[in-house]
Motif scaffolding. Structure first.
Motif, PDB file in Angstrom:
ATOM      1  N   PRO A  14     -42.821   4.784  53.461  1.00 52.43           N
ATOM      2  CA  PRO A  14     -42.552   3.884  54.588  1.00 52.43           C
ATOM      3  C   PRO A  14     -41.736   4.534  55.706  1.00 52.43           C
ATOM      4  CG  PRO A  14     -42.134   2.780  52.513  1.00 52.43           C
ATOM      5  CD  PRO A  14     -42.382   4.221  52.184  1.00 52.43           C
ATOM      6  N   ALA A  15     -40.792   5.394  55.344  1.00 51.72           N
ATOM      7  CA  ALA A  15     -39.979   6.051  56.378  1.00 51.72           C
ATOM      8  C   ALA A  15     -40.849   6.944  57.267  1.00 51.72           C
ATOM      9  CB  ALA A  15     -38.852   6.859  55.744  1.00 51.72           C
ATOM     10  N   ALA A  16     -41.772   7.661  56.663  1.00 51.70           N
ATOM     11  CA  ALA A  16     -42.686   8.510  57.443  1.00 51.70           C
ATOM     12  C   ALA A  16     -43.561   7.650  58.345  1.00 51.70           C
ATOM     13  CB  ALA A  16     -43.539   9.370  56.519  1.00 51.70           C
ATOM     14  N   PHE A  17     -44.015   6.514  57.822  1.00 53.98           N
ATOM     15  CA  PHE A  17     -44.820   5.595  58.636  1.00 53.98           C
ATOM     16  C   PHE A  17     -44.032   5.151  59.867  1.00 53.98           C
ATOM     17  CE2 PHE A  17     -45.327   1.176  59.879  1.00 53.98           C
ATOM     18  CZ  PHE A  17     -46.612   1.204  60.401  1.00 53.98           C
ATOM     19  N   VAL A  18     -42.789   4.722  59.641  1.00 51.25           N
ATOM     20  CA  VAL A  18     -41.984   4.218  60.752  1.00 51.25           C
ATOM     21  C   VAL A  18     -41.695   5.324  61.765  1.00 51.25           C
ATOM     22  CG1 VAL A  18     -39.787   3.142  61.405  1.00 51.25           C
ATOM     23  CG2 VAL A  18     -40.999   2.371  59.370  1.00 51.25           C
ATOM     24  N   GLU A  19     -41.399   6.501  61.298  1.00 53.14           N
ATOM     25  CA  GLU A  19     -41.146   7.610  62.221  1.00 53.14           C
ATOM     26  C   GLU A  19     -42.404   7.936  63.038  1.00 53.14           C
ATOM     27  OE1 GLU A  19     -38.430   9.272  63.295  1.00 53.14           O
ATOM     28  OE2 GLU A  19     -37.321   7.764  62.167  1.00 53.14           O
ATOM     29  N   GLU A  20     -43.554   7.908  62.387  1.00 50.36           N
ATOM     30  CA  GLU A  20     -44.812   8.156  63.108  1.00 50.36           C
ATOM     31  C   GLU A  20     -45.065   7.047  64.122  1.00 50.36           C
ATOM     32  OE1 GLU A  20     -48.231   9.999  64.364  1.00 50.36           O
ATOM     33  OE2 GLU A  20     -46.724  10.804  62.990  1.00 50.36           O
ATOM     34  N   PHE A  21     -44.864   5.807  63.714  1.00 48.14           N
ATOM     35  CA  PHE A  21     -45.014   4.654  64.615  1.00 48.14           C
ATOM     36  C   PHE A  21     -44.058   4.803  65.795  1.00 48.14           C
ATOM     37  CE2 PHE A  21     -43.773   0.366  65.953  1.00 48.14           C
ATOM     38  CZ  PHE A  21     -45.011  -0.191  66.230  1.00 48.14           C
ATOM     39  N   LEU A  22     -42.811   5.116  65.513  1.00 44.99           N
ATOM     40  CA  LEU A  22     -41.786   5.251  66.536  1.00 44.99           C
ATOM     41  C   LEU A  22     -42.077   6.394  67.497  1.00 44.99           C
ATOM     42  CD1 LEU A  22     -39.069   4.239  67.561  1.00 44.99           C
ATOM     43  CD2 LEU A  22     -37.959   5.651  65.830  1.00 44.99           C
ATOM     44  N   SER A  23     -42.717   7.435  67.022  1.00 45.64           N
ATOM     45  CA  SER A  23     -43.000   8.594  67.884  1.00 45.64           C
ATOM     46  C   SER A  23     -43.906   8.231  69.063  1.00 45.64           C
ATOM     47  CB  SER A  23     -43.617   9.733  67.075  1.00 45.64           C
ATOM     48  OG  SER A  23     -44.953   9.429  66.705  1.00 45.64           O
ATOM     49  N   ASN A  24     -44.632   7.142  68.940  1.00 44.18           N
ATOM     50  CA  ASN A  24     -45.492   6.695  70.033  1.00 44.18           C
ATOM     51  C   ASN A  24     -44.704   6.065  71.182  1.00 44.18           C
ATOM     52  OD1 ASN A  24     -48.136   7.270  68.879  1.00 44.18           O
ATOM     53  ND2 ASN A  24     -47.553   5.750  67.357  1.00 44.18           N
ATOM     54  N   TYR A  25     -43.421   5.802  70.970  1.00 43.07           N
ATOM     55  CA  TYR A  25     -42.628   5.061  71.957  1.00 43.07           C
ATOM     56  C   TYR A  25     -41.396   5.811  72.421  1.00 43.07           C
ATOM     57  CZ  TYR A  25     -45.703   1.588  70.130  1.00 43.07           C
ATOM     58  OH  TYR A  25     -46.827   0.930  69.738  1.00 43.07           O
ATOM     59  N   ARG A  26     -41.320   7.079  72.156  1.00 40.53           N
ATOM     60  CA  ARG A  26     -40.149   7.846  72.552  1.00 40.53           C
ATOM     61  C   ARG A  26     -40.359   8.616  73.841  1.00 40.53           C
ATOM     62  NH1 ARG A  26     -38.239  10.194  66.742  1.00 40.53           N
ATOM     63  NH2 ARG A  26     -37.189   8.309  66.071  1.00 40.53           N
ATOM     64  N   GLY A  27     -41.545   8.586  74.370  1.00 38.05           N
ATOM     65  CA  GLY A  27     -41.888   9.412  75.521  1.00 38.05           C
ATOM     66  C   GLY A  27     -40.947   9.300  76.691  1.00 38.05           C
ATOM     67  N   ASP A  28     -40.943   8.179  77.379  1.00 32.33           N
ATOM     68  CA  ASP A  28     -40.137   8.028  78.590  1.00 32.33           C
ATOM     69  C   ASP A  28     -38.654   8.125  78.292  1.00 32.33           C
ATOM     70  OD1 ASP A  28     -42.486   7.660  79.958  1.00 32.33           O
ATOM     71  OD2 ASP A  28     -42.332   5.483  80.007  1.00 32.33           O
TER      72      ASP A  28
END
Length: 121
Positions: A81-95
């Motif tokens: 689950p932690a890897a899932f959340v980090e991957e999910f979160l990586s989509n929103y760190r850009g700006d």
């Protein structure tokens, strides 16, 4: 504490309320996972404002779709689950991440310039 976290990431109250209403309609097992992910994102996410609101709305979309298909929660989050959340979160760190990097670069440049000016006196 939740109010402080929400203010820190600057999510519009109406969008947050809409998101939370959607989460409460999820089946219990999905809702429990979403709420755990939500706490993680509030603690460690770097998204702000519209980006943060979109991130939580996308999280609700994902779990609503899987609930509609009656897919097991593990189908969504996998075995880590932690890897899932980090991957999910990586989509929103850009700006936000780019902005933080730019602030860091400018702060260091300003500090170096100030130090150089002071040492030349």
């Amino acid at each position: 504490m939740l109010i402080t976290q929400l203010r820190a990431i600057d999510i519009d109250d109406g969008r947050w309320s809409d998101y939370r209403a959607r989460v409460t309609t999820l089946p219990q097992s999905y809702r429990a996972v979403v709420e755990a992910i939500e706490q993680y994102l509030l603690a460690f996410g770097r998204a702000e404002g519209d980006e943060a609101a979109r991130m939580f709305e996308d999280l609700a979309d994902l779990f609503e779709q899987c609930a509609a298909l009656t897919a097991p929660v593990t189908t969504i989050v996998g075995s880590d689950p932690a890897a899932f959340v980090e991957e999910f979160l990586s989509n929103y760190r850009g700006d936000t991440l780019l902005r933080a990097q730019q602030l860091l670069t400018h702060a260091l440049a300003d500090a170096c310039t100030t130090a150089a000016l002071q040492s030349s006196r």
